[in-house]
Design an enzyme around this catalytic site. Structure first.
Site: not given
Ligand code: HDD
Length: 712
Positions: A88, A162
């Site tokens: 993202h 999402n």
């Molecule tokens: Fe995630 C970012 C949405 C599964 C770990 N995620 C991130 C962002 C969104 C989502 C919208 C961007 C937030 C922003 O704008 O700063 N992610 C989802 C949705 C998921 C999902 C709807 C499933 C239902 N995510 C998911 C899983 C994991 C993560 C299963 C880890 C086990 N997501 C992250 C992260 C991020 C992230 C690596 C990367 C940047 C951040 O967190 O801030 O922690």
């Protein structure tokens, strides 16, 4: 429990959060013209163009390391970049507010943000793509992040969703594998902003739990026209707690006022090159024009007693709760009404955590949510440092006091000699739930420790079939073309062979059609028979706006010298009064002169010239009458291409008088429909108006624009 809610209501400060938000944003600096340039340590700078040197008046001698001003400027530049988000990375943000209609949700929760209609809760939203890096294009085929931070009086609530209601995987432990598979490949860092490569489809073929989500991403949902015209979903199963201590499972839905609209794939491909910032600019343009994007918040709820009554597990993030079985209840509205002041400090530094919930909202045992709750806080530390919640954009609007101390870039100065609990001064005392303290739900758990997936988690195709069956025929053809595009970019036959096997478990005809398009190897035998069921709320056609609207739609008016100025002004006034945004496109970005009869020397300045913009960046085209101007357009190949391309993308094309002949005789559009001149405007319209529709089915966007143009 009811006293909890009363206490919270009482504890809620009279000052609305939005006033506090202004106070929070006190870090905003409004530089005044002529204000002196200073160093970061506040010293006014006399010269920022020349490094301190030794000179004998004629020659430049050596530059001096002594130059603290030059050094600071270079040091700061060298350290400007922070790690981009691991997924993202590419995003766009905006400020707004959330209000509930009334307290109808209080049967499920005592969280005031969801029950107190006297509140207007400030929010910050960040939309994003997933695969591409921070500088990648907006209109790639991808999932779109829909993350909202609610600055409530009880603390920040982050609903990190999402634009698709399900997810690729069920258990968070698979997320690193999924992301490694979808991201550019490790040996060559290719592709950027695309899933069309071996590793993604290899992983997906070997991990069939991804089947349902992939159908959504490969459908028109994967190429949204605008962040403003897509749904949002919390995806995971959360819980709500009411004042009587009863718990409900909940899923969150955001339904856009403008309806759900997509780009054609050909458009998305072209816009990615013509204007990589298309969605980001679209969001800002709409807000700055006062066309504030709005969504309804709807919830699906289930009492604990119904947890096990479905063939799927309600904690499985790869499954939807069919709306026939669990209806949606609309409870409030989100409005975005302010663009960011500075991208880095707001959109880049905003940080969300699914673990940020407020009293009355809780987690569930959804294994994906449980893993997310760990990951987000962890990743913010590596991206922003441990004190990231003191950054202005992340700061709560309610009082913060705890015994967390120190760490890099700490801002808050706590005037206290104790930083522990219990302490003799009763500072930073935990408070009971009835005083507003977060109350965990007393959930009974029992069992054995084991690495395992629940039994109902083992089925991966029935909802992929449900989604596919619910699509309109043209949506299905778009999905087939999308998967064919993707698999044809895989050069390892093992990959598309394994994926057509997955497809044959969804629909054998689908698998065969794609196998023929991609490599001719038909799946050995039909997989799981398609149950043929459909469900509400899956095809985006159901979300075409009830009331067609051209609010914020971008309309290109193509002209050349000799156009009918009176008519153009009239039609532009009609479109602008319906809050569409009109752009004049001409052979030059300069004065374009109307027909001699009307040329009072004014002319009209074109916003763009035919080479500078393309039809893909607009929702509709209007061509005024005027003999000479039509002759010029007819001799301009780019202008002819403009109209042909728009027609191929299902866009409404309006023309009047000689413009009609241009469409029919020069551009050679086949289905040209005539309609009576707009009501009350026959003094302007020289002959009759015409509107054509694209070769394909009229997309919901086109239908909206057509109707208004015709009715106005
Ligand atoms: Fe995630 C970012 C949405 C599964 C770990 N995620 C991130 C962002 C969104 C989502 C919208 C961007 C937030 C922003 O704008 O700063 N992610 C989802 C949705 C998921 C999902 C709807 C499933 C239902 N995510 C998911 C899983 C994991 C993560 C299963 C880890 C086990 N997501 C992250 C992260 C991020 C992230 C690596 C990367 C940047 C951040 O967190 O801030 O922690």
């Amino acid at each position: 429990m009811s006293s909890i809610r009363d206490t919270i209501q009482k504890a809620v400060s009279t000052v609305t959060s939005s006033a506090k938000i202004a106070d929070l944003q006190s870090d905003i600096q409004e530089p005044k013209s002529g204000q002196a340039l200073t160093t970061d340590h506040g010293v006014k700078v006399s010269d920022t163009d020349n490094w301190l040197k030794v000179t004998n008046g004629r020659d430049n001698g050596p530059s001096l390391l002594e130059d603290q001003i030059g050094r600071e400027k270079i040091h700061r530049f060298d350290h400007e970049r922070i790690p981009e988000r691991v997924v993202h990375a590419r995003g766009a943000g905006a400020h707004g507010y959330f209000k509930v209609y009334d307290d109808r949700a209080s049967k499920y929760t005592y969280a005031p943000v969801l029950t107190d209609s006297s509140r207007s809760t400030p929010v910050f939203i960040r939309f994003s793509t997933v695969q591409g890096s921070r500088g990648s294009a907006d209109t790639v085929r991808d999932v779109r992040g829909f993350a909202i931070k609610f600055f409530t009086d009880e603390g920040n609530w982050d609903l990190v969703g999402n634009d698709i209601p399900v997810f690729f995987i069920q258990d968070a432990i698979k997320f690193p594998d999924l992301v490694h598979a979808v991201k550019p490949e490790p040996h060559n860092e290719v592709p950027q902003g695309q899933t069309a490569h071996n590793n993604f489809w290899d992983f997906s073929g070997l991990q069939p739990e991804t089947a349902h989500m992939i159908m959504w991403v490969m459908s028109d949902r994967g190429v949204p026209r605008s962040f403003r015209m897509m749904q949002g979903f919390g995806v995971n199963t959360y819980t709500l707690l009411n004042a009587q201590g009863e718990r409900h499972f909940v899923k969150f839905h955001w339904i856009p006022e403008l309806g759900v609209h997509s780009l054609m794939w050909d458009e998305a491909l072209k816009i990615a090159g013509q204007d990589p910032d298309f969605h980001r600019k679209d969001l800002n343009e709409a807000i700055e024009n006062g066309a504030y994007p709005k969504w309804k918040l709807a919830i699906q709820t289930l009492p604990e007693s119904r947890e096990h009554e479905f063939e799927f597990d309600i904690l499985d993030a790869t499954k939807v709760w069919p709306q026939e079985l669990v209806p949606l209840e609309e409870i409030g509205e989100l409005v975005l009404n302010r663009v960011v002041d500075e991208f880095f400090t707001e959109t880049e530094q905003v940080a969300f955590c699914t673990s940020h919930i407020v009293p009355g909202i809780g987690f569930s045992d959804d294994p994906l949510l449980q893993g997310r709750n760990f990951s987000y806080f962890d990743t913010q530390i590596s991206r922003l440092g441990v004190n990231w919640e003191e950054l202005p954009i992340n700061r709560p609007v309610c009082p913060v006091l705890n015994h967390n101390r120190d760490g890099k870039s700490r801002h808050r100065i706590v005037q206290s000699s104790v930083n522990y609990w219990p302490n003799r001064k009763d500072i930073g005392r935990p408070v009971k739930p009835e005083e507003g303290g977060y109350a965990e739900f007393a959930q009974r758990v029992e069992g054995i420790k084991k690495r395992v997936r629940g039994e109902k988690f083992q089925e991966h195709y029935s909802q992929a079939q449900l989604f596919y069956n619910s699509l309109a025929p043209y949506e299905k053809s778009h999905l087939i073309n999308a998967i064919s595009f993707e698999l044809s970019h895989c050069d390892d036959p093992a990959v598309y062979k394994s994926y057509t096997t997955v497809l044959s478990n969804i629909d054998f005809e689908l698998a065969k059609t794609i196998a023929i398009k991609v490599d001719g190897v038909l799946p050995e035998k039909p997989g799981r028979p398609n149950h043929g069921h459909t469900s509400k709320g899956l095809s985006q056609l159901e979300y075409a706006s009830k009331e067609p609207t051209i609010v914020s739609r971008r309309i290109a008016i193509l002209i050349a010298d000799g156009f009918n100025a009176v008519e153009l002004q009239a039609v532009r006034a009609i479109l602008t009064s319906a809050k569409a945004v009109c752009y004049i496109i001409g052979p030059r970005r300069n004065k374009i002169h109307p027909s001699e009869a009307q040329d009072i020397g004014e002319g009209v300045t074109a916003d763009h010239h035919f080479e500078g913009q393309r039809s893909t960046l607009f929702d509709a085209i209007y061509i005024p009458s005027g003999e000479k101007h039509i002759k010029e357009l007819a001799n301009n190949g780019r202008a002819v291409h403009w109209v042909r391309e728009a027609f191929g993308h299902c866009k409404p094309i309006g023309a009047i008088g000689e413009g009609v002949d241009f469409l029919r005789d020069v551009v050679r559009l086949p289905d040209v429909e005539l309609f009576a001149p707009p009501r009350g405007s026959d003094e302007v319209v020289s002959s009759y108006g015409v509107v054509t529709t694209g070769r394909y089915s009229v997309s919901s966007a086109a239908r909206d624009t057509l109707k208004i143009t015709q009715d106005s």
